[in-house]
Design a protein around this motif. Structure first.
Motif, short mmCIF file in Angstrom:
data_model
loop_
_atom_site.label_atom_id
_atom_site.label_comp_id
_atom_site.label_asym_id
_atom_site.label_seq_id
_atom_site.Cartn_x
_atom_site.Cartn_y
_atom_site.Cartn_z
N SER A 117 0.86 -1.19 0.00
CA SER A 117 0.00 0.00 0.00
C SER A 117 0.89 1.23 0.00
O SER A 117 2.07 1.14 0.32
CB SER A 117 -0.91 0.02 1.23
N PRO A 118 0.35 2.39 -0.34
CA PRO A 118 1.16 3.61 -0.30
C PRO A 118 1.64 3.96 1.11
O PRO A 118 2.59 4.74 1.26
CB PRO A 118 0.21 4.69 -0.84
N ALA A 119 1.04 3.38 2.12
CA ALA A 119 1.45 3.67 3.49
C ALA A 119 2.52 2.72 4.01
O ALA A 119 2.98 2.87 5.13
CB ALA A 119 0.23 3.62 4.42
N SER A 120 2.92 1.73 3.21
CA SER A 120 3.92 0.76 3.66
C SER A 120 5.33 1.32 3.45
O SER A 120 5.53 2.28 2.69
CB SER A 120 3.75 -0.54 2.88
N PRO A 121 6.35 0.71 4.11
CA PRO A 121 7.74 1.17 3.90
C PRO A 121 8.20 1.04 2.45
O PRO A 121 9.17 1.70 2.05
CB PRO A 121 8.54 0.25 4.82
N LEU A 122 7.52 0.22 1.65
CA LEU A 122 7.92 0.08 0.25
C LEU A 122 7.78 1.39 -0.52
O LEU A 122 8.45 1.60 -1.53
CB LEU A 122 7.08 -1.01 -0.43
N ALA A 123 6.87 2.26 -0.03
CA ALA A 123 6.66 3.52 -0.74
C ALA A 123 7.94 4.36 -0.76
O ALA A 123 8.21 5.08 -1.73
CB ALA A 123 5.53 4.30 -0.08
N TYR A 124 8.75 4.24 0.28
CA TYR A 124 9.97 5.05 0.34
C TYR A 124 11.07 4.49 -0.56
O TYR A 124 12.04 5.19 -0.88
CB TYR A 124 10.46 5.14 1.78
N PRO A 130 14.07 7.96 -8.84
CA PRO A 130 14.39 9.27 -9.45
C PRO A 130 15.76 9.81 -9.03
O PRO A 130 16.45 10.45 -9.82
CB PRO A 130 13.26 10.18 -8.94
N LEU A 131 16.16 9.53 -7.76
CA LEU A 131 17.46 9.99 -7.31
C LEU A 131 18.58 9.34 -8.12
O LEU A 131 19.52 10.01 -8.58
CB LEU A 131 17.63 9.69 -5.82
N LEU A 132 18.49 8.02 -8.30
CA LEU A 132 19.50 7.31 -9.10
C LEU A 132 19.50 7.78 -10.55
O LEU A 132 20.57 7.94 -11.16
CB LEU A 132 19.25 5.81 -9.03
N ALA A 133 18.31 8.00 -11.10
CA ALA A 133 18.23 8.46 -12.49
C ALA A 133 18.88 9.82 -12.65
O ALA A 133 19.59 10.08 -13.65
CB ALA A 133 16.78 8.50 -12.95
N GLY A 134 18.67 10.71 -11.67
CA GLY A 134 19.30 12.02 -11.75
C GLY A 134 20.81 11.94 -11.64
O GLY A 134 21.53 12.63 -12.36
N LEU A 135 21.30 11.09 -10.74
CA LEU A 135 22.74 10.95 -10.58
C LEU A 135 23.40 10.30 -11.79
O LEU A 135 24.52 10.65 -12.16
CB LEU A 135 23.05 10.12 -9.33
N GLN A 149 7.69 6.86 -12.34
CA GLN A 149 7.41 6.58 -10.94
C GLN A 149 6.11 7.22 -10.50
O GLN A 149 5.35 6.65 -9.71
CB GLN A 149 8.56 7.10 -10.07
N LEU A 150 5.81 8.42 -11.01
CA LEU A 150 4.54 9.07 -10.69
C LEU A 150 3.36 8.28 -11.26
O LEU A 150 2.29 8.18 -10.64
CB LEU A 150 4.53 10.50 -11.21
N VAL A 151 3.55 7.70 -12.46
CA VAL A 151 2.48 6.86 -13.03
C VAL A 151 2.25 5.64 -12.14
O VAL A 151 1.09 5.24 -11.89
CB VAL A 151 2.86 6.44 -14.46
N VAL A 152 3.33 5.04 -11.64
CA VAL A 152 3.19 3.89 -10.74
C VAL A 152 2.45 4.31 -9.47
O VAL A 152 1.55 3.60 -8.99
CB VAL A 152 4.58 3.31 -10.41
N LEU A 153 2.81 5.46 -8.90
CA LEU A 153 2.15 5.92 -7.68
C LEU A 153 0.66 6.19 -7.92
O LEU A 153 -0.19 5.90 -7.06
CB LEU A 153 2.84 7.18 -7.16
N ILE A 173 4.67 10.93 -1.06
CA ILE A 173 5.71 10.18 -1.76
C ILE A 173 5.97 10.77 -3.14
O ILE A 173 7.12 10.82 -3.62
CB ILE A 173 5.34 8.70 -1.86
N ALA A 174 4.92 11.22 -3.81
CA ALA A 174 5.10 11.85 -5.13
C ALA A 174 5.98 13.10 -5.03
O ALA A 174 6.86 13.34 -5.87
CB ALA A 174 3.76 12.19 -5.75
N GLY A 175 5.74 13.90 -3.98
CA GLY A 175 6.59 15.08 -3.77
C GLY A 175 8.03 14.69 -3.51
O GLY A 175 8.97 15.33 -4.01
#
Length: 438
Positions: A117-124, A130-135, A149-153, A173-175
């Motif tokens: 669910s969006p409330a589980s630790p998996l959301a983080y 996105p961080l890895l993609a930017g780096l 990732q936003l589409v997945v969310l 999480i989207a933010g």
């Protein structure tokens, strides 16, 4: 080449089809190592989040094929993150060249997040993509993967919108995902631009060092030419003028002697020219005179007194310490130039040379009873007016870390004073040990 160097050499923004706008300075090790460390930390956080959140997905999965699919996605996600964390040097080039591998990892996370669910630790764990993609890929890569990732969310939210708090968690999480993508690109470009500026500064310093070395070598050659070839040519010109003046009505013996002087001066000029060319081509090291500084100085002063008729006094100091070849060469050149200036310009009848050693260093004084310098005239004024001999003497003293001063002794005339610091007795031994270890 070791594995770390191989990874650095392969880090390039043009390796994949998502190229960055800011080129990476591939030769800068520090910035690239910092980026690698950030990427590995991001995979470590992703690994921990998947490991903690996988049980939530397994609990919500129905028996049968869905449960096996969730289990497979969890195992693949954990294995992929662990592999990148452990074997980054070997796998990073493939991830750079094939961004679809990161997209596959995003798909495994999407399956787990959809089941949890969006409330589980998996959301983080989604924030890491996105961080890895930017780096790794820059602005375009960050934009593509942040959008995916936003589409997945959004899909996960549609599946869990009936659960209280799902909307707030999804928005949070989207933010985080958008912020992580921007931060990743910003860190990447900051490091690369800082690296480029550092590289440009290093290249500028190298060019300045080369220019300074060239200028120093030009000054050295000018000093050597002035103190050898130019001085000999001046003597040759004087001898030739005397020969021309006595050509009419002189006896053959006198003409022969003067012609011999001219020929000897010409040979000395040719030999000195060859020595300079040899030094320039082969960088030959200076050699100390056989008898040391005091013996060579005694011989040169005696030759000067005999040649010019100027009474020159010199008392060799007792217990003179051994000196480096460079110091001996420069001291002899300074004394020779000072004596020659006395002969040419001072109209002196007596010269006194004094050489002494102390714990403070070497002190040299050359005094004459000639006309002396004009009052208020400084060394800088003389060098600006073309007195290259004085300039060369000052440069020789400065090259040894010493000083040269011009003064007027109390009886009149000119005094050249030189102070040079001397190396400690243990310095040559230490230098030999360092050279042996090198």
């Amino acid at each position: 080449m070791d594995t770390e160097d191989g990874a650095i050499g392969s880090w390039s923004p043009d390796a994949g089809y998502l190229a960055d706008d800011a080129p990476a300075p591939g030769s800068l090790r520090l910035q690239l190592n910092a980026l690698q460390a950030l990427c590995r930390q991001a995979f470590a956080v992703r690994l921990a989040a998947i490991a903690v959140g996988a049980p939530f997905a397994m609990t919500n999965a129905t028996d049968g094929l869905p449960r096996y699919g969730v289990l497979s996605a969890a195992v693949l996600g954990i294995m992929g993150s662990y592999a990148m964390l452990r074997d980054w040097d070997r796998l990073a080039p493939r991830l750079l060249a094939h961004p679809t591998l990161l997209a596959a990892d995003l798909g495994f996370g999407a399956i787990l997040l959809l089941t949890a669910s969006p409330a589980s630790p998996l959301a983080y764990a989604t924030v890491c993509t996105p961080l890895l993609a930017g780096l790794l890929y820059g602005w375009r890569g960050s934009g593509v993967f942040t959008g995916l990732q936003l589409v997945v969310l959004l899909t996960v939210y549609r599946a869990w919108e009936h659960r209280p708090g799902s909307g707030a968690n999804t928005l949070l999480i989207a933010g985080f995902c958008i912020a992580a993508g921007i931060i990743g690109v910003t860190l990447r470009n900051l490091m690369f631009r800082f690296g480029t500026a550092s590289q440009a500064l290093s290249e500028a310093n190298s060019r300045l060092a080369v220019a300074e070395a060239v200028e120093s070598e030009r000054a050295r050659l000018a000093r050597e030419m002035h103190d050898s070839v130019a001085k000999t040519l001046h003597g040759l010109a004087l001898a030739a003028e005397a020969l021309a003046a006595s050509a009419d009505g002189a006896d053959p013996g006198t003409l022969k002697r003067q012609a011999t002087v001219v020929a000897g001066a010409a040979r000395r000029a040719a030999a000195e020219s060859r020595d300079l060319l040899s030094d320039l081509r082969h960088h030959t090291d200076l050699t100390a005179p056989p008898g040391g500084l005091t013996a060579e100085l005694t011989a040169r002063i005696a030759e000067f007194s005999t040649r010019t008729g100027i009474r020159t006094t010199y008392d060799p100091p007792l217990g003179a310490p051994p000196l480096p070849c460079t110091t001996t060469h420069h001291v002899l050149a300074i004394v020779s130039e000072a004596l020659e200036n006395t002969h040419r310009h001072a109209r002196a009848t007596r010269v006194e040379v004094e050489l002494g050693f102390s714990t403070a260093g070497l002190d040299l004084h050359v005094r004459d009873d000639g006309t002396g310098l004009p009052p208020g005239l400084a060394l800088d004024d003389l060098t600006r007016t073309g007195h290259f001999g004085l300039q060369g003497m000052a440069e020789r003293a400065a090259s040894l870390g010493g000083t040269l001063n011009l003064g007027r002794p109390t009886p009149g005339g000119t005094e050249v004073s030189v102070h040079l610091p001397l190396p400690s007795p243990s310095a040559p031994h230490a230098s030999q040990e360092e050279a042996a270890h090198a």
